[in-house]
Design a protein around this motif. Structure first.
Motif, mmCIF file in Angstrom:
data_model
loop_
_atom_site.group_PDB
_atom_site.id
_atom_site.type_symbol
_atom_site.label_atom_id
_atom_site.label_comp_id
_atom_site.label_asym_id
_atom_site.label_seq_id
_atom_site.Cartn_x
_atom_site.Cartn_y
_atom_site.Cartn_z
ATOM 1 N N THR A 114 10.929 -7.879 10.962
ATOM 2 C CA THR A 114 10.448 -6.999 9.900
ATOM 3 C C THR A 114 11.354 -5.770 9.855
ATOM 4 O OG1 THR A 114 8.511 -5.904 8.962
ATOM 5 C CG2 THR A 114 8.775 -5.759 11.353
ATOM 6 N N VAL A 115 10.900 -4.739 9.152
ATOM 7 C CA VAL A 115 11.644 -3.473 9.123
ATOM 8 C C VAL A 115 10.672 -2.332 9.382
ATOM 9 C CG1 VAL A 115 13.412 -4.322 7.527
ATOM 10 C CG2 VAL A 115 11.360 -3.192 6.631
ATOM 11 N N ASN A 116 11.211 -1.214 9.869
ATOM 12 C CA ASN A 116 10.386 -0.015 10.009
ATOM 13 C C ASN A 116 10.403 0.764 8.707
ATOM 14 O OD1 ASN A 116 12.832 1.397 9.942
ATOM 15 N ND2 ASN A 116 12.931 1.590 12.187
ATOM 16 N N LYS A 117 9.721 1.890 8.678
ATOM 17 C CA LYS A 117 9.599 2.651 7.425
ATOM 18 C C LYS A 117 10.927 3.240 6.974
ATOM 19 C CE LYS A 117 5.846 4.837 6.420
ATOM 20 N NZ LYS A 117 4.662 5.736 6.373
ATOM 21 N N GLN A 118 11.907 3.239 7.863
ATOM 22 C CA GLN A 118 13.245 3.697 7.487
ATOM 23 C C GLN A 118 14.120 2.556 6.983
ATOM 24 O OE1 GLN A 118 11.768 4.765 10.602
ATOM 25 N NE2 GLN A 118 11.043 6.417 9.266
ATOM 26 N N GLY A 119 13.541 1.342 6.949
ATOM 27 C CA GLY A 119 14.278 0.179 6.460
ATOM 28 C C GLY A 119 15.171 -0.463 7.500
ATOM 29 N N PHE B 263 0.834 -1.207 0.000
ATOM 30 C CA PHE B 263 0.000 0.000 0.000
ATOM 31 C C PHE B 263 0.862 1.247 0.000
ATOM 32 C CE2 PHE B 263 -3.930 -2.081 0.188
ATOM 33 C CZ PHE B 263 -4.973 -1.177 0.355
ATOM 34 N N ASP B 264 1.875 1.277 0.857
ATOM 35 C CA ASP B 264 2.759 2.443 0.910
ATOM 36 C C ASP B 264 3.480 2.670 -0.410
ATOM 37 O OD1 ASP B 264 2.303 3.631 3.316
ATOM 38 O OD2 ASP B 264 4.125 2.926 4.302
ATOM 39 N N GLU B 265 3.946 1.583 -1.024
ATOM 40 C CA GLU B 265 4.664 1.695 -2.294
ATOM 41 C C GLU B 265 3.738 2.170 -3.409
ATOM 42 O OE1 GLU B 265 8.186 0.949 -3.185
ATOM 43 O OE2 GLU B 265 8.036 1.634 -1.098
ATOM 44 N N LYS B 266 2.487 1.706 -3.408
ATOM 45 C CA LYS B 266 1.554 2.069 -4.478
ATOM 46 C C LYS B 266 0.998 3.481 -4.308
ATOM 47 C CE LYS B 266 -2.679 0.596 -6.859
ATOM 48 N NZ LYS B 266 -2.089 0.613 -8.216
#
Length: 366
Positions: free
Chosen positions: A308-313, A111-114
């Motif tokens: 997993t990873v956070n939004k900062q990778g 969703f974030d990527e799209k």
């Protein structure tokens, strides 16, 4: 956002989010004169609503439907039927921390990527609560099919390693897993209790059998009946595979073992000696029972810690909070049935124009 509508003549558009004010659906193309009331819809919604057993999310929602349009004096008017189910038990605070990271097995990252944005409260449009609109619409489609003598039997075929060994239709409504095998239901319950103890979840399969379907539904190229069923069932968020008839087993079959011999039936009709094809030949219904199975993935929201990873990778480990089903399968039974009903209702209406004889019956026969 495109892609919230489904169907050609019998067409639905679902709307709403898991933690918004409500969810619903607009059904267009339903013929006028079909007897319909809110109770007809509520029966279906009650089969999927949360909080019904220890194996379902504890979120308490009545999922009470309101019909806003398209019904007059207890019958459909032929105009769009709009239905609403209000959310009453949202706890958005349970999801506040996931705004900063991507949950494994969820649509957060895509969703974030799209869109460059996502509704992190329970998944928004990708939440299982989106299926409320599908089920409400499916209840109407199912009633339309029933007027033509078309019936469905849908149930849980397997949960984790447990598969039904016997079939007793009365058992489907007697256990909260919707399994037609009392012993399998007891064994599956024990397995699910183990999964819950381990802070884990389980997948399974749903099987749907349609009886009374006429021959001739579906078209031979891109609008095959099985292709449209595939799209419909795979559009359910938790479904990862669909089988029709013998499904994947045909890959190890031979032509002799897989073909269904034709036999003379009653009153000059033709029938099949077996039904490996699952009721569809060349994309067209053949008059045999339609048999399909949907593979449902395990609930991705689990309390066990996952990487997993956070939004900062940056790598992190998370335990998902909130109220979640340890298994989706039992509540998905009515969703699979509803999407099947929608495809078949649309196919029936489309098939009315397949031949000139059909057209003449509508406009010239008295």
């Amino acid at each position: 956002m495109a892609g919230s509508s489904f169907g050609t003549i019998f067409r639905i558009t679902t709307w709403g989010e898991s933690h918004g004010a409500g969810l619903g659906v607009v059904v267009d193309g339903c013929p006028a004169g079909l007897p319909l009331c809110e109770e007809d819809i509520q029966i279906f919604l009650n089969r999927r609503k949360p909080g019904q057993s220890k194996f379902a999310t504890p979120r308490k929602e009545d999922d009470k439907v309101e019909i806003l349009s398209g019904i007059f004096e207890g019958k459909t008017t032929g105009t769009p039927i709009s239905m609403l189910v209000r959310n009453t038990s949202q706890r958005s605070r349970d999801y506040s921390e996931i705004a900063s990271y991507y949950r494994p097995g969820h649509a957060d990252y895509t969703f974030d990527e799209k869109y460059g944005f996502r509704d992190y409260r329970g998944g928004g449009r990708s939440s299982g609560r989106e299926t409320i609109g599908r089920v409400a619409a499916g209840a109407i489609a199912s009633k339309l099919l029933a007027t033509l003598g078309i019936t469905m039997t849908t149930y849980t075929r397997s949960i984790g390693p447990v598969t039904i060994q016997t079939f007793d239709q009365e058992q489907i409504e007697k256990n909260n897993l919707y399994m037609p095998d009392e012993n399998a239901a007891a064994e599956a319950s024990e397995y699910l209790l183990y999964c819950m103890k381990e802070q884990n979840s389980s997948g399974g399969t749903v099987e749907c059998i349609v009886n009374g379907l006429p021959t001739g539904l579906g078209d031979p190229v891109f609008e095959k009946l099985d292709a449209n069923l595939g799209k419909a069932i795979l559009s359910i968020g938790a479904v990862k595979a669909i089988e029709i008839g013998d499904g994947m087993a045909v890959a190890s079959a031979t032509g002799r073992s897989n073909n269904d011999p034709f036999l003379p039936g009653e009153n000059g009709t033709i029938k099949k000696a077996s039904n490996h094809a699952g009721g569809v030949l060349g994309g067209i219904s053949d008059g045999s029972p339609l048999i399909l199975r949907a593979a449902i993935k395990p609930t991705p929201s689990i309390a066990s810690f996952q990487d997993t990873v956070n939004k900062q990778g940056e790598p992190i480990s998370v335990s998902i909070k909130g109220r979640h089903d340890p298994i989706i399968v039992p509540r998905a039974v009515v969703v699979v049935e509803s999407m099947t009903s929608l495809v078949l209702a649309d196919a029936l209406l489309l098939n009315m124009t397949a031949t000139m004889d059909n057209v003449k019956k509508i406009y010239t026969d008295k």
